[in-house]
Design a protein around this motif. Structure first.
Motif, PDB file in Angstrom:
ATOM      1  N   UNK A 264       0.829  -1.209   0.000  1.00 46.59           N
ATOM      2  CA  UNK A 264       0.000   0.000   0.000  1.00 46.59           C
ATOM      3  C   UNK A 264       0.864   1.260   0.000  1.00 46.59           C
ATOM      4  N   UNK A 265       1.988   1.178   0.702  1.00 46.26           N
ATOM      5  CA  UNK A 265       2.901   2.328   0.791  1.00 46.26           C
ATOM      6  C   UNK A 265       3.740   2.495  -0.472  1.00 46.26           C
ATOM      7  N   UNK A 266       4.326   1.399  -0.954  1.00 43.26           N
ATOM      8  CA  UNK A 266       5.335   1.499  -2.019  1.00 43.26           C
ATOM      9  C   UNK A 266       4.759   1.388  -3.418  1.00 43.26           C
ATOM     10  N   UNK A 267       3.731   0.550  -3.606  1.00 45.47           N
ATOM     11  CA  UNK A 267       3.130   0.412  -4.929  1.00 45.47           C
ATOM     12  C   UNK A 267       1.981   1.410  -5.142  1.00 45.47           C
ATOM     13  N   UNK A 268       1.053   1.430  -4.202  1.00 44.44           N
ATOM     14  CA  UNK A 268      -0.111   2.313  -4.374  1.00 44.44           C
ATOM     15  C   UNK A 268       0.129   3.715  -3.828  1.00 44.44           C
ATOM     16  N   UNK A 269       1.146   3.867  -2.981  1.00 41.37           N
ATOM     17  CA  UNK A 269       1.562   5.181  -2.471  1.00 41.37           C
ATOM     18  C   UNK A 269       0.409   5.953  -1.830  1.00 41.37           C
TER      19      UNK A 269
END
Length: 358
Positions: free
Chosen positions: A285-290
């Protein structure tokens, strides 16, 4: 005069954020914060709504049919939906609404309000069908998402309506299973940064669906529900770089949800494993979807440093809340760490039995 008290809890998503609108499963639970709707019958022919926490008052004529809907007017859309199911108001009520679910925080205060309202209407005026938690949940989904053409999914309404810990299979035919009634060590941390909902969900959903359609051009039999994380490289070779993160997120988050379901189905829960899967889910959620913000990142780092097993952002993102898995009985130092990291509120929560008439 007749009095009805309708309670609806908030919810937290344990696994599956940004998955239900793709037809992928989620694991969520109702939590011990609620919206309380107290309705006392009157003789005015009006629903007189007093929303104390937001200092708003609204009057609705019980005969109003709402041929047109204002954006996000869920009071109106639910009345319209319920009329189709035989719920016809014939008397007014003075209605007081209060709650302790943080507003715009990712723990579904707006959906809880909608569900409390629907359950009141159904209890007060009846419907043509058997009233079950599933029926109330379905009415919530139709009223909020379908009636307004919004991009969200079913998670909020079914986790609130059914209660407990629920695994929701959002494919057609839709199904859900209660997979637990208790989960010790849960903590909610509220960032105080207002979350984004409609626009953010719309953008992420659109990019994910576009990526899936691109993959299907080369693999017509591709099924997101059966895709495995090991096949990512094969599929990503056919995607433009900008769409790869959205496709990867869908596959990886689905994988972690499947792994979590296995854990929840065991006789004894391994909270360390569940927390570890939460951490992996959050990383996507943090790194791909930001969808995180600096304060959310700081809160999660602080919770883990204080001994929590896992933590993740909850809901649409861009702010809002986190859910933390801690060792039961050792929540206090994690709560303190969250507050020191900038949370405006942090508190242990328990699993709630769901929407009900008190």
């Amino acid at each position: 005069m007749k009095e009805i008290i309708s309670l609806a809890p908030g919810r937290t998503c344990l696994f599956g954020d940004h998955q239900d609108y793709l037809g992928l499963p989620v694991i969520a639970c109702a939590i011990s914060r609620n919206i309380k709707l107290t309705a006392v019958q009157n003789d005015t022919g009006l629903f007189k709504l007093n929303m104390i926490d937001i200092d708003q008052v609204r009057n609705i004529d019980i005969n109003q049919t709402f041929t047109e809907l204002a954006p996000r007017d869920y009071f109106a859309s639910s009345l319209r939906v319920l009329r189709r199911h035989g719920c016809i108001p014939n008397v007014g009520y003075d209605i007081t609404i209060t709650g302790n679910i943080p507003i715009n925080s990712g723990t579904s205060s707006s959906s809880a309000l909608l569900m409390a309202w629907i359950n009141f209407l159904v209890n007060a005026f009846g419907v043509n069908e058997e009233v079950t938690p599933e029926f109330i949940s379905k009415m919530g989904y139709l009223s909020e998402v379908v009636e307004h053409g919004e991009p969200g999914g079913m998670m909020d309404h079914y986790s609130i309506g059914v209660g407990n810990i629920v695994h929701i299979d959002t494919r057609d035919p839709f199904s859900f299973t209660i997979i637990g009634t208790e989960l010790g060590g849960l903590i909610t941390g509220v960032s105080g940064v207002p979350k984004e909902t409609i626009g953010l969900i719309g953008d992420l959903k659109g990019n994910a669906l576009l990526a899936i359609s691109k993959v299907k051009e080369h693999f017509p039999d591709f099924d997101l529900n059966t895709a495995e994380i090991e096949d990512l490289d094969k599929y990503c070779n056919y995607l433009p770089d900008r769409l790869i993160p959205f496709f990867e997120a869908a596959i990886k988050n689905h994988h972690y949800t499947k792994m979590a379901l296995i854990e929840f189905q065991k006789p004894t829960l391994d909270l360390k494993k569940i927390g570890g899967l939460m951490n992996q889910h959050h990383a996507v959620l943090r790194d791909q979807l930001k969808i995180t913000v600096p304060r959310i990142d700081a809160m999660i780092k602080a919770a883990l440093y204080a001994g929590a097993y896992g933590a993740k952002i909850v809901g649409s993102g861009g702010g809002g809340s986190i859910v933390v898995m801690a060792e039961p009985g050792k929540e206090a130092p994690v709560v303190e760490a969250l507050l020191a990291a900038g949370a405006v509120a942090a508190y242990p929560v328990t699993v709630d039995p769901g929407c009900r008439i008190q």
